[in-house]
Design an enzyme around this catalytic site. Structure first.
Site, mmCIF file in Angstrom:
data_model
loop_
_atom_site.group_PDB
_atom_site.id
_atom_site.type_symbol
_atom_site.label_atom_id
_atom_site.label_comp_id
_atom_site.label_asym_id
_atom_site.label_seq_id
_atom_site.Cartn_x
_atom_site.Cartn_y
_atom_site.Cartn_z
ATOM 1 N NE ARG A 193 -3.875 -2.198 2.307
ATOM 2 C CZ ARG A 193 -4.901 -2.326 3.130
ATOM 3 N NH1 ARG A 193 -5.155 -1.351 4.006
ATOM 4 N NH2 ARG A 193 -5.669 -3.388 3.091
ATOM 5 C CG ASP A 195 -14.167 6.561 6.313
ATOM 6 O OD1 ASP A 195 -14.749 5.504 6.635
ATOM 7 O OD2 ASP A 195 -12.960 6.585 5.999
#
Length: 289
Positions: A43, A152
């Site tokens: 990632r 979020d």
């Protein structure tokens, strides 16, 4: 003809991994379990290549510097797991439909206000699932003061929710009648209709940072989020949610999560569902808008 090859960044060392884990825990409350080197490399390697940085030591120097705020947010976003789908954990939506929402809709029809929070909302599928149930139960929904807040930590997910466009396979868990009623085809996929989009406000929010909202919520969804936090962080978060629930308010948690705080007033109200006793609050209530 000259060819160019992207230089792969070096693998993170144990020292790098400890530093990354420490930043992730301090900033977002997320515990990076041992053995995640491959995940970090997969990632964050993309971020290093994008920035033209060869080693994680230099990358860590950037994200901890005064000018590294944007990249710090990008790093946390890259390491955050976003798994969701429409009507995930169907029993929650059945309970919404049968028990939680009808009295709240009646309150709104009598002139009251109803606020619902989807915390850790990912790309908005949870919030729009709630909105679809509301619209099914209340054809007059647009005339009622009912709003959903979706938050979020990942700004990419907030942008997705605001756009509300989803690939066709993501709609497989939406019943056909609701799919036909609440989505319209657009070039990039299928978009939630405007009337539902107006019900949902998307905001970026780190659950471990101060919260701007002061009013109370009738319903809070926080599902499959706290499993990434350590026990102390989990307990703090449950207590903060409880403080923002109105009397009789509901909280829905993930399938592997439980609220077990000894001093909690929450009572079990169903599978991974809790509720505050229905009695008046000691303090006056304000509302978020």
């Amino acid at each position: 003809m000259t060819s160019f090859r992207l230089i792969a960044p070096d693998l993170p060392t144990e020292t790098d991994l400890h530093a990354i884990a420490d930043i992730l825990h301090r900033r977002a409350g997320i515990v990076l379990a041992p053995g995640k080197a491959a995940m970090v490399q997969s990632r964050l390697g993309k971020r290093l290549r994008h920035l033209g940085i060869r080693d994680y030591r230099s990358y860590l120097a950037l994200v901890t510097s005064d000018r590294g705020g944007d990249e710090l947010s990008a790093m946390i976003s890259a390491l955050t797991t976003n798994v969701t789908h429409f009507f995930r954990e169907k029993h929650h939506f059945e309970l919404l439909r049968s028990h939680a929402l009808p009295p709240l809709i009646a309150r709104a029809r009598a002139g009251g206000r109803v606020r619902i929070w989807s915390a850790g909302s990912s790309n908005g599928q949870e919030a729009f699932s709630i909105a679809m149930v509301l619209a099914e139960l209340a054809p007059d929904l647009e005339a009622l003061d009912i709003r959903i807040l979706a938050t979020d930590i990942d700004p990419r997910m907030i942008a997705c929710g605001q756009e509300a466009i989803y690939d066709r396979p993501l709609l497989d868990t939406v019943p056909p009648a609701l799919r036909e009623r609440f989505f319209r085809p657009v070039p990039a996929g299928f978009q939630v209709i405007d009337s539902l989009r107006r019900m949902v406000t998307f905001r970026e929010l780190n659950l471990h940072a101060p919260w701007p909202m002061k009013g109370r919520f009738s319903i809070i969804f926080c599902r499959n989020v706290v499993i990434y936090f350590d026990p102390e962080a989990q307990a703090r978060l449950w207590a903060r949610f409880e403080d923002l629930l109105e009397p009789g308010g509901w909280i829905f948690v993930g399938h592997s999560e439980r609220i077990t705080c000894a001093d909690s007033r929450l009572e079990t109200a169903g599978l991974t569902t809790y509720r505050l006793p229905d009695r008046p609050a000691a303090n006056g209530e304000t509302e978020w808008h």
